[in-house]
Design a protein around this motif. Structure first.
Motif, PDB file in Angstrom:
ATOM      1  N   ARG A 254       0.837  -1.211   0.000  1.00 57.98           N
ATOM      2  CA  ARG A 254       0.000   0.000   0.000  1.00 57.98           C
ATOM      3  C   ARG A 254       0.868   1.256   0.000  1.00 57.98           C
ATOM      4  NH1 ARG A 254      -3.551   2.757  -1.984  1.00 57.98           N
ATOM      5  NH2 ARG A 254      -4.688   4.130  -0.626  1.00 57.98           N
ATOM      6  N   ALA A 255       2.023   1.197   0.626  1.00 52.86           N
ATOM      7  CA  ALA A 255       2.910   2.362   0.690  1.00 52.86           C
ATOM      8  C   ALA A 255       3.305   2.834  -0.696  1.00 52.86           C
ATOM      9  CB  ALA A 255       4.164   2.028   1.507  1.00 52.86           C
ATOM     10  N   VAL A 256       3.753   1.906  -1.520  1.00 55.00           N
ATOM     11  CA  VAL A 256       4.195   2.315  -2.851  1.00 55.00           C
ATOM     12  C   VAL A 256       3.013   2.745  -3.713  1.00 55.00           C
ATOM     13  CG1 VAL A 256       4.209   0.002  -3.911  1.00 55.00           C
ATOM     14  CG2 VAL A 256       5.745   1.763  -4.754  1.00 55.00           C
ATOM     15  N   ASN A 257       1.884   2.070  -3.572  1.00 57.42           N
ATOM     16  CA  ASN A 257       0.707   2.458  -4.347  1.00 57.42           C
ATOM     17  C   ASN A 257       0.224   3.854  -3.949  1.00 57.42           C
ATOM     18  OD1 ASN A 257      -1.350   1.837  -6.322  1.00 57.42           O
ATOM     19  ND2 ASN A 257      -2.740   1.703  -4.598  1.00 57.42           N
ATOM     20  N   HIS A 258       0.222   4.125  -2.659  1.00 56.92           N
ATOM     21  CA  HIS A 258      -0.219   5.438  -2.186  1.00 56.92           C
ATOM     22  C   HIS A 258       0.752   6.530  -2.643  1.00 56.92           C
ATOM     23  CE1 HIS A 258      -2.515   8.144   0.324  1.00 56.92           C
ATOM     24  NE2 HIS A 258      -1.402   8.589   0.855  1.00 56.92           N
ATOM     25  N   TRP A 259       2.048   6.233  -2.616  1.00 59.04           N
ATOM     26  CA  TRP A 259       3.045   7.206  -3.069  1.00 59.04           C
ATOM     27  C   TRP A 259       2.793   7.582  -4.522  1.00 59.04           C
ATOM     28  CZ3 TRP A 259       6.709   6.763  -6.961  1.00 59.04           C
ATOM     29  CH2 TRP A 259       7.578   7.849  -7.075  1.00 59.04           C
TER      30      TRP A 259
END
Length: 132
Positions: free
Chosen positions: A82-87
């Motif tokens: 989720r971190a990379v997708n949100h970034w």
């Protein structure tokens, strides 16, 4: 679905973001990166907690130990993804001058961690060990 596939492609080729919209103020991009890193630290802590439960609580009943460890590991993995997708989604929104994307993931993360913590409280109070 098309946006999700586009987002995943940007995970591996973030330079493509330059083709979208205008370059935002660098302070906002750097803040977005710091948020990403905070999510990654959270994911690493959850994964570490999952391994700690599995390795350092051998006296717990197998199902309880593995269940709590798996829950922490799964939430940690979800948090990292989720971190990379949100970034990517935030970076794209800033470049296009759109509102930042909303997400239910913080609620999911909080509930997951809260449920594991509640299970741990129950285990501590009940003393579920292999010898009992």
């Amino acid at each position: 679905m098309i946006d999700f596939v586009k987002d995943v492609r940007l995970w591996f080729a973030p330079a493509r973001l330059k083709d979208e919209g205008e370059t935002p103020d660098y302070r906002f991009s750097l803040a977005n990166e710091r948020t990403f890193l905070a999510w990654i630290r959270t994911a690493l802590a959850l994964v570490g907690g999952g391994f700690a439960v599995d390795q350092f609580l051998p006296d717990l009943r197998w199902g309880v130990r593995v269940g709590m460890a798996f829950a922490l590991l799964a939430v940690g993995a979800a948090c990292a993804l989720r971190a990379v997708n949100h970034w990517v989604r935030c970076e794209r929104a800033m470049r296009l001058g759109e509102d930042l994307p909303l997400s239910r993931f913080p609620v999911v993360l909080s509930l997951g961690v809260g449920l594991v913590a509640l299970a741990m409280v129950v285990v501590v109070l009940m003393g579920w060990t292999t010898g009992q």
